[in-house]
Design a protein around this motif. Structure first.
Motif, mmCIF file in Angstrom:
data_model
loop_
_atom_site.group_PDB
_atom_site.id
_atom_site.type_symbol
_atom_site.label_atom_id
_atom_site.label_comp_id
_atom_site.label_asym_id
_atom_site.label_seq_id
_atom_site.Cartn_x
_atom_site.Cartn_y
_atom_site.Cartn_z
ATOM 1 N N ARG A 155 0.812 4.151 -2.994
ATOM 2 C CA ARG A 155 0.709 5.578 -2.660
ATOM 3 C C ARG A 155 1.913 6.353 -3.225
ATOM 4 O O ARG A 155 1.774 7.445 -3.762
ATOM 5 N N GLU A 199 -6.634 0.434 5.085
ATOM 6 C CA GLU A 199 -6.172 0.222 6.468
ATOM 7 C C GLU A 199 -7.015 -0.851 7.157
ATOM 8 O O GLU A 199 -6.503 -1.665 7.910
ATOM 9 N N LYS A 253 2.110 9.227 -6.472
ATOM 10 C CA LYS A 253 2.717 10.580 -6.418
ATOM 11 C C LYS A 253 3.769 10.737 -7.509
ATOM 12 O O LYS A 253 3.821 11.756 -8.189
ATOM 13 N N ILE A 258 0.833 -1.212 0.000
ATOM 14 C CA ILE A 258 0.000 0.000 0.000
ATOM 15 C C ILE A 258 0.864 1.257 0.000
ATOM 16 O O ILE A 258 0.556 2.233 -0.683
ATOM 17 N N ASP A 287 -8.335 4.996 1.507
ATOM 18 C CA ASP A 287 -7.386 4.666 2.589
ATOM 19 C C ASP A 287 -8.084 3.930 3.737
ATOM 20 O O ASP A 287 -7.510 3.011 4.329
ATOM 21 N N GLU A 288 -9.293 4.356 4.045
ATOM 22 C CA GLU A 288 -10.045 3.723 5.155
ATOM 23 C C GLU A 288 -10.167 2.208 4.894
ATOM 24 O O GLU A 288 -9.940 1.393 5.781
ATOM 25 N N GLN A 311 -9.804 10.277 -1.357
ATOM 26 C CA GLN A 311 -8.640 9.442 -1.054
ATOM 27 C C GLN A 311 -8.781 8.806 0.339
ATOM 28 O O GLN A 311 -8.433 7.640 0.543
ATOM 29 N N ALA A 312 -9.300 9.585 1.274
ATOM 30 C CA ALA A 312 -9.431 9.082 2.653
ATOM 31 C C ALA A 312 -10.350 7.867 2.705
ATOM 32 O O ALA A 312 -10.113 6.928 3.480
ATOM 33 N N LYS A 313 -11.409 7.831 1.888
ATOM 34 C CA LYS A 313 -12.315 6.685 1.904
ATOM 35 C C LYS A 313 -11.628 5.432 1.321
ATOM 36 O O LYS A 313 -11.880 4.319 1.773
ATOM 37 N N ALA A 352 -8.877 15.023 -1.008
ATOM 38 C CA ALA A 352 -8.649 14.577 0.383
ATOM 39 C C ALA A 352 -9.729 13.598 0.853
ATOM 40 O O ALA A 352 -9.411 12.533 1.403
ATOM 41 N N LYS A 353 -10.991 13.923 0.642
ATOM 42 C CA LYS A 353 -12.070 13.064 1.145
ATOM 43 C C LYS A 353 -12.160 11.757 0.361
ATOM 44 O O LYS A 353 -12.313 10.677 0.941
#
Lengths: 230, 230
Positions: free
Chosen positions: A74, A104, A78, A70, A100-101, A96-98, A93-94
């Motif tokens: 990531r 993880e 980049k 992972i 990532d959630e 990507q965060a979902k 941001a949002k």
């Protein structure tokens, strides 16, 4: 930019996920197969010069060495921004965060439980040539089924087609690669789970032909296990 | 920007890590304690309206809901760029990737093994009021010690002071929070490990007074366990 060297073994779930990601994005790379079955990762030379974690996958990008699938995805997202479509690993941001959630969450859920079932039911008995402990396999199967049900409930029953939304992301690729592994040990996670099957079929189709290419050994060993059962 | 609501329980290792991160970075947040011991996370209302995963930590940022501690730290690092010093979660691709490498590695290593030891040695016996199975605890202690040795070997023996380099990062905060948990169950991971102790002391000092603040229950229960042994 320096050449990207990708070290992997297609028997490893995260190796397959990163392989599919590299192929879909057309990120140029030199492939290096590491034969885990021959213990190529267990030498001091490998630890010192290739990967201190002594597992796959990992990359060498010029002098830069990186492990953990992972972290690799990531990093590549980049470094090769133009190759990675925003739907696959979103830059917002949002969004990507979902993704990532999920990435993880999966470690201590479908990754842990599908892998443990595979190790104890198939891998270790194949190495030691001793049958597995039935009670242990029953406990591990139950834990695996619990985590697959959680996956369906938490990610596939939320009103969208894929793990995070209505488009394929790397979350789907990682999930699909983990969920295919128990097939080698004779367990098809899609049995009696039409929602899971429909999702998995979509992911495979979207990643065509790279998913099938990455799963060549999974298919081969799954067929052998099935034939032995008959 | 909408108010950030942070839901946590200081008995949870990742809750403490995010708490320390929020305090160090001075990201403004409204704290909401969730009492896991009272089963507050087990209700349907909690699942539907607070966190579908039914665990802590998680955040609500306006309408946006996010779980998984590491996804939270990454999200906040993007949304509150001015608050997060670059040493703590670096923005450079390579520097960030090395922090990510640890954060991904820890799930199936020190996180899994220290938590399992804690659950079976302390948490479950305290809930069920039945003594733990000695053989199982011995196996779990051995797995935990193996992963602590790997942590020392792979991250603290690489010629730098902290997990990734010569400055504190979120990798150190997450590692320290996991490694403190077994103390509640009577096991001090620093015994006979001067390198680990020196690193942990540095992390605690750098995070002063927030690390101590986050660890108030760890310290309280560790003292009780120690007193019961005497």
């Amino acid at each position: 930019m320096s050449a990207l060297k990708y070290y992997f073994d297609l028997m490893s779930q995260p190796s397959r996920a990163v392989y599919v990601f590299l192929k879909i994005t057309k990120i140029p790379f030199e492939p290096y197969a590491v034969a885990l079955r021959k213990g190529e990762h267990r030498t001091d030379d490998f630890k010192q010069n290739f990967n201190k974690f002594q597992k796959v996958p990992f990359i060498h990008h010029g002098d830069f060495k990186l492990a953990e699938s992972i972290a690799i995805v990531r990093y590549l997202s980049k470094q090769y921004k133009d190759n990675v479509p925003d739907y696959l690993y979103p830059s917002g941001a949002k969004e990507q965060a979902k993704v990532d959630e999920f990435l993880e969450w999966q470690h201590l859920n479908i990754r842990l439980h599908c892998a443990q079932y595979f190790w104890y039911k198939w891998l270790i008995p194949n190495i030691t040539q001793s049958p597995p402990d039935d009670d242990k396999i029953e406990r591990l199967e139950s834990a695996m089924l619990g985590s697959i049900s959680d996956f369906e409930d938490l990610f596939l029953s939320q009103g969208h087609k894929y793990v995070v939304g209505n488009t394929l992301t790397v979350a789907d690729i990682f999930a699909a690669c983990e969920l295919e592994q128990p097939r080698i040990a004779g367990y098809d996670v899609c049995q009696n789970r039409p929602k899971l099957k429909s999702w998995l079929d979509s992911v495979k189709k979207d990643c065509d032909p790279f998913f099938a290419e990455a799963n060549v050994f999974v298919d081969k060993f799954a067929k052998k296990t099935l034939a032995a059962k008959m």
